[in-house]
Scaffold this active site. Sequence first.
Site, short mmCIF file in Angstrom:
data_model
loop_
_atom_site.label_atom_id
_atom_site.label_comp_id
_atom_site.label_asym_id
_atom_site.label_seq_id
_atom_site.Cartn_x
_atom_site.Cartn_y
_atom_site.Cartn_z
N ASP A 331 0.86 -1.18 0.00
CA ASP A 331 0.00 0.00 0.00
C ASP A 331 0.90 1.24 0.00
O ASP A 331 2.08 1.16 0.39
CB ASP A 331 -0.88 -0.03 1.26
CG ASP A 331 -1.78 1.19 1.34
OD1 ASP A 331 -2.38 1.56 0.33
OD2 ASP A 331 -1.86 1.79 2.44
N ASP A 525 -1.41 -0.85 6.16
CA ASP A 525 -1.62 -0.38 7.53
C ASP A 525 -3.03 0.11 7.79
O ASP A 525 -3.39 0.40 8.91
CB ASP A 525 -0.64 0.76 7.85
CG ASP A 525 -1.02 2.06 7.13
OD1 ASP A 525 -1.52 1.98 5.99
OD2 ASP A 525 -0.82 3.14 7.71
N ASP A 529 -7.03 -2.05 4.03
CA ASP A 529 -6.07 -3.08 3.64
C ASP A 529 -6.42 -4.46 4.19
O ASP A 529 -5.79 -5.46 3.81
CB ASP A 529 -4.66 -2.71 4.12
CG ASP A 529 -4.15 -1.43 3.47
OD1 ASP A 529 -4.50 -1.20 2.30
OD2 ASP A 529 -3.42 -0.68 4.13
#
Length: 636
Positions: A331, A525, A529
């Site tokens: 990410d 995080d 996600d």
Amino acid sequence: MMSYQKRFWFALVLSLPMLVDMSLMPFGVMIPGYNWIALLTTTLIMAFAAYPFWRSAYAAFKHHNANMDTLVALGTAVAYFYSIFAMATGRPVYFESAAFITVFVLLGQVFEERMRNNASSAVEKLLDLQAKEATILQAGKPVKIPLDQVKVGDLILVKPGEKIAVDGIVVKGDSLVDESMVTGESMPVEKTKGEPVIGSTLNTDGTLVFEAKKVGAETLLAQIVELVKKAQTSHAPIQKLTDKISNYFVPLVMILAIVTYVVWYVFLGASAITALLYAIAVIVIACPCALGLATPTALMVGTGRSAKMGVLIKNGEVLELVDQLRTIVLDKTGTITEGKPVVTDVVGANSREVLAVAASLEATSEHPLAQAILKQAEQEQLPLSPVTDFKAQKGMGVTAKVEDQIAFIGNERLLGNAKLTSEQQQTLHKLQAQGKTVSLVGLADKVIGMIAIQDAPKPTSKQALALLQAQGLKTVMLTGDNERAARAIAKEVGIDEVIAGVLPQEKANYIEQEQKQGKTAFVGDGINDAPALTTADVGIAMGAGSDIAIEAGGIVLVQNDLMGVVKALKLSQKTFQRIKLNLFWALIYNVVGIPIAAGVFMAWGLTLSPELAGLAMAFSSISVVGSSLLLNKVKI
């Protein structure tokens, strides 16, 4: 049936008298009536703590199969029943072997069980994000109702600071909405008439009225919850290496024991007792104590060492998967980048004046861009000037008087009579091409400069990604941010591939596609996600992220740093390699010891009685534990 933990403590407490006797034996001291005490305590251990192993082994036998429980059941049964026979005939007993096999194996299972209890909590925390009620408009009047009573088509009022109840479309008002809990992006998104809003996101600025379009199981958050559930239940347990070995090892040991008995009794003329002792020596030396210790001891030491280095490995399955990884997907916001906007460029003939004017105008704003400017001004210790006639221009910026001069900060729509020079236009386009948000700063109808703001990469991201690529891993950025900003960050840190503008469920879909090419890890995080973390073969959650991301990840990094990913993968690989080494040492004793125990080398005076076979078995366990403890010396 008792849990693993209760069975472990039950067996451990009852094994203590045998442990004491073994400790006193080198000094020539024996506990009075030891054999009867050992018989009683071991019988209780067999009846309660070891019985489930026997039951599982019998079930596997009925299906013409063998597993780890078969080894445990075989080892404990032979040691126990032979010890009863030996006790009746005045020979040395091996009750402690049966007892300690049970204790050691249960210890490993207790440890494994404690690491598996994260499935339901991640889903529960996702559900906690939902608003509990909504304010709907009935005949133009606001009425609060429970969330489950909201219907498609209801008009819902959302005031500043309130959560948006369900997914819908804005019909009135304009505001900034913090969607980070769903999209993972730190910048609030401007919402005006016709814009979509997502349930459970936070309205931070103005008042909105929106029409409910998706409720209940149809909302984006509900879909995320379902994806997490599906991903968590779709992971088939990895068959343990010990079970794979057991499929061949157990039948082979049994055959060798029977052959040993037949050869000595039928062909070599030995007595039935002598032949039986050779057969028992074969089974005892092949006892699975070391095999049972190989995985849990390495796992305990490896995960303990990892924790001290800021890497939390949640289960043993992750270790094997890390060893097979081909791709690592990351990410952007909060993982590769800092997760909050910072000032990257201040452009102007007098950059300090540009920043001072901008900070003075933004002094009372809570907008993340304003906060980034104020933080930069504070770092440079710039004094702020008082402002008057302050006006916020929605979607454009703000204007005010600074020291009796009209000043402004905003985008190009706010310029009015002020014009950009050709040089300023080039600079603006250059900064925007780098994926940065640019605020123009003006004073007295003249643009005096511009401030570029971006969610900047973490200092160690570039180095960490280079190290991951050096390990042969393909690196991919997967983000909900726009293409231009994503590619600018990717170019700066050296990412191999960029996938931008994706929603949470699309992230999980991309991971599934990537898994067709090989084992895939995902690093993230945010709450958004969670589906990708649980869908990936290895989910790595950044420690500073949301609780849900941490629950969903198989590996959690205590420090919010991508170098932790490098460390996590190396520690996992070393721990898994140690497990394989332990299994090798656990089996090599059998390869060497079984022929000796069977009397193959008797002509050369090399034999193993059941007592010495038991000692060799114990030594193999000690070597495995020692091998595991060496993980404490691992340096990354």
